[in-house]
Design an enzyme around this catalytic site. Sequence first.
Site: not given
Ligand code: GLN
Length: 491
Positions: A79, A154, A178
């Site tokens: 990532k 994400s 994420s």
């Molecule tokens: N969807 C969640 C957010 O937008 C989780 C994001 C993540 O785990 N990095 O914060």
Amino acid sequence: MQIETMTVEAIRSGIIEKTFTAEEVVRETLKHIKATEPQIDGFITLCEEKALVAAKKIDEKVAKGETLGKLAGVPIALKDNICTDGILTTCASKMLEDFIPPYDATVVKRLKEADAIIIGKTNMDEFAMGSTNENSAFKRTKNPWDQERVPGGSSGGSAAVVGAGMVPLALGSDTGGSIRQPAAFCGVVGLKPTYGLISRFGLIAFASSLDQIGPIATNVKDCALSLEVLQGIDSLDSTSVRQPVEREYLKDIDKGVAGLKIAVAREFFQEGLDPEISESLQKTIEIFQQLGAVVEEISLPINQEGLSAYYIISSAEASSNLARFDGLRYGYRPTEFEKLEELMEKTRTEAFGDEVKRRIMLGTYALSSGYYDAYYNRAQALREKIIEQYERVFQAYDVILSPTTPTLPYRLGEKLDNPLEMYLGDIYTINVNLAKLPALSIPCGFSKSGLPIGLQLIGGAYTEKMLLQAAYALEQCLGLTGKRLQWKEEN
Ligand code: GLN
């Protein structure tokens, strides 16, 4: 060699047994990526030359008869919020569009020591804020099962490139789901380890008390193997813990689930859960029972409130972590400015996307002196309650079984205008981060339209081994590994 269906284990043993070379693996991988990537858009950067150089070094080791690492010759995607020495690391933000870190994150160092080959950096929501990858400043990654849908986020790029067979293994980061949510959307296995099990050194911070790096793979065994490489104390991360129990996650992975006590919260099955996901989960519960596990219904009422606590705490931490992007030290800098204030203002307004700005504003507000008690402190108190509640469950049960997501993968653009609705999609994953627990998402079925459905298994702190054993037992029964390619051929 049919690289797109090969597991981590198969690649490593093929190289050791000299069935093929690491260089062949990399060349085949790059060929497959080039053919598939135009439909998926999962990568921000490809490291072709560096990967070939690394492959040749591994082949030299093989020729000399040297011992090879646990991930020898395995192409891996990272990532783009994980720092890589000499390789662009953007966080999918205009802010870091040309940032080339001068050092490797600890996980990258460990991967290299295990002879893994970094093939590229994957797309993500900007600074890991989002659930669809649509918050990336650069591109929109598509779901490998249906290119009109999102891969989740994400870590959507990482899940999509694994789901599409471009690499057998990728790393993501999980602050509120994420890793698990995109794994569910893309039909792959994703593990969010206990907080502190894997070093965060070199992970560009979103919310430091919640962030964790973890693997995404096509199958449970590959997840277990990579965890062996990634985990462990690191003096460069003061929150990394001395791992107390386990280092061999592959050993006894076929132990089974006989006698395992599984809790299912009735709150998980309420309104808002897609009926096809609910049905698929019921079937999985029956399978676990047939395998000898004891499944019981419990109540976890605070589940809903976790969302508000998460969005206050994560935004508060993000507002502080992202204060360093001010145009002075590195990253984006506007061309014209007169005063220091103007430089900072322009940097932040021009280089951050809407969602990042929204979180910074929300977080700053929650931390401001007039509202600190009303928001931040209350959210922290709620977090304590959530931790206690999970502790109580784990006194009586080994595992909590839940959906990973309330819905099937969204259509591209479907949730973009409604951030609150998007936040609701995190309902099943958020509390795990607040409570610092390990959890994984594993494919458990398909919708009628052929979209993957994910199941989440949550355990007490440092129970990754048990979670992997349970997931492996289920995987053996369901046999869903490699299903996408088969499904593609049939349709
Ligand atoms: N969807 C969640 C957010 O937008 C989780 C994001 C993540 O785990 N990095 O914060």
